[in-house]
Design an enzyme around this catalytic site. Structure first.
Site, PDB file in Angstrom:
ATOM      1  N   GLY A 142       0.821  -1.204   0.037  1.00 59.41           N
ATOM      2  CA  GLY A 142       0.069   0.107  -0.131  1.00 59.41           C
ATOM      3  C   GLY A 142       0.876   1.225   0.038  1.00 59.41           C
ATOM      4  O   GLY A 142       0.717   2.078  -0.809  1.00 59.41           O
ATOM      5  N   GLU A 174      -2.942  -7.243   1.418  1.00 57.49           N
ATOM      6  CA  GLU A 174      -2.170  -7.382   2.533  1.00 57.49           C
ATOM      7  C   GLU A 174      -3.062  -6.778   3.790  1.00 57.49           C
ATOM      8  O   GLU A 174      -2.109  -6.721   4.867  1.00 57.49           O
ATOM      9  CB  GLU A 174      -0.814  -6.778   2.431  1.00 57.49           C
ATOM     10  N   GLY A 227       6.282  -6.821 -20.054  1.00 58.08           N
ATOM     11  CA  GLY A 227       5.392  -5.790 -19.971  1.00 58.08           C
ATOM     12  C   GLY A 227       4.013  -6.203 -19.301  1.00 58.08           C
ATOM     13  O   GLY A 227       4.070  -6.803 -18.165  1.00 58.08           O
ATOM     14  N   ASP A 277       4.183  -2.812  -7.461  1.00 56.87           N
ATOM     15  CA  ASP A 277       3.489  -1.565  -6.782  1.00 56.87           C
ATOM     16  C   ASP A 277       3.778  -0.401  -7.608  1.00 56.87           C
ATOM     17  O   ASP A 277       2.866   0.521  -7.808  1.00 56.87           O
ATOM     18  CB  ASP A 277       4.100  -1.679  -5.309  1.00 56.87           C
TER      19      ASP A 277
END
Ligand code: RIB
Length: 300
Positions: free
Chosen positions: A42, A139, A218, A246
């Site tokens: 996050g 998570e 990609g 992320d």
């Protein structure tokens, strides 16, 4: 147009050791020096969204009252992420134990700590209600992701990075506008036993847009009723893949919040993810908007 992104998810202190190879069951391997750096899917995605420029980014997460929390807040503030919706709880900040091999591949174990206590406080609900894009991962407790989905404005997109993958309730599937998964997660969430194409076809029956990240290859952008688009990546020398996915998610969300269509958003996200693997550390490896713009010209 400048959009607003609310990222809801985990924040961890990453304890990282370089190893020649990841240990097998019951095995001890010797590694290099310990590095301690800000991470968590996050928090990494919030930093990536903020560094992407344009969209204003707020992070909704839970931290302990310890040194690790200060490290994370410093990194979030340094990137320009708003933290008024970050709660503090009386358990240690989440911790990730990470090994990285010379080819840049990582292996991660997370002790959830404060992340398991994340709740949609009034400040968090306000952050979500003001967003154009809500970006979540898995998570943190599913209940809080569901609560965030319900607290959105009708026009707000929910981008779910289903990492780490786990079975999801119908209520969440119904809320997701854009699903971002890697190939393993796509197959995990697919009909069972198939390949990525079969999984994507299955997922499109529920989610209008599915984006599959494929590392050096990609990404695929699959939209219901349209041909699948392959977005190629840059040719780079990988050093550390921690946080590359992320970075992709954060940049994708920021571009979507700015009103960019999903294939163009994915091109910027692929480039940002490729640049991230050339640097060590989850948040320290995330490129700026200027770096992404300069590298976009190298994309075929
Ligand atoms: O995706 C990378 C992240 O996963 C790391 O920063 C670690 O904290 C875990 O959450």
């Amino acid at each position: 147009m400048t959009g607003r992104v609310a990222v809801i998810g985990s924040a961890n202190v990453d304890l990282v050791v370089d190893v020649d190879r990841h240990p097998g069951p019951g095995e001890t391997v010797l590694g290099g020096d310990l590095r301690r750096s800000p991470g968590g899917k996050g928090a990494n995605q919030a930093v990536a969204a903020a560094r992407a420029g344009g969209a204003a980014t707020v992070f909704v997460g839970a931290l302990g009252r310890d040194d690790a929390a200060e490290l994370l807040l410093e990194s979030l503030h340094g990137a320009g992420v708003a933290t008024e919706a970050v709660g503090r709880v009386d358990v240690p900040t989440g911790t990730a134990l990470i090994t990285v091999t010379p080819d840049g591949e990582n292996s991660i174990v997370v002790a959830a700590g404060a992340n398991a206590r994340l709740a949609l406080t009034p400040a968090a609900a306000a952050a979500v209600a003001g967003a154009d894009v809500v970006l979540a991962q898995l998570e943190v407790p599913l209940e809080v992701v569901l609560a965030a989905a319900a607290a959105r404005r009708a026009a707000c997109l929910l981008v779910l990075n289903a990492a780490p993958s786990r079975p999801l309730p119908d209520e969440l599937w119904d809320a997701v506008d854009v699903l971002v998964v890697n190939e393993h997660e796509a197959i995990d969430l697919g009909p069972g036993g198939g390949d990525v194409d079969t999984a994507v076809e299955h997922l499109l029956a529920t989610v209008p847009t599915v984006v599959v990240t494929m590392g050096a290859l990609g990404a695929l952008v699959a939209r219901r009723g349209l041909p699948v688009v392959h977005v190629p990546s840059l040719d780079v020398d990988p050093v550390d893949s921690t946080g590359a996915g992320d970075t992709f998610c954060g940049v994708l969300a920021a571009r979507l919040a700015d009103g960019v269509e999903v294939v163009a958003a994915a091109r910027a996200a692929v480039v940002a993810g490729a640049l991230a693997v050339t640097r060590r550390g989850a948040q320290s490896g995330i490129p700026t908007a200027a770096e992404v713009l300069a590298a976009l010209g190298r994309l075929a």
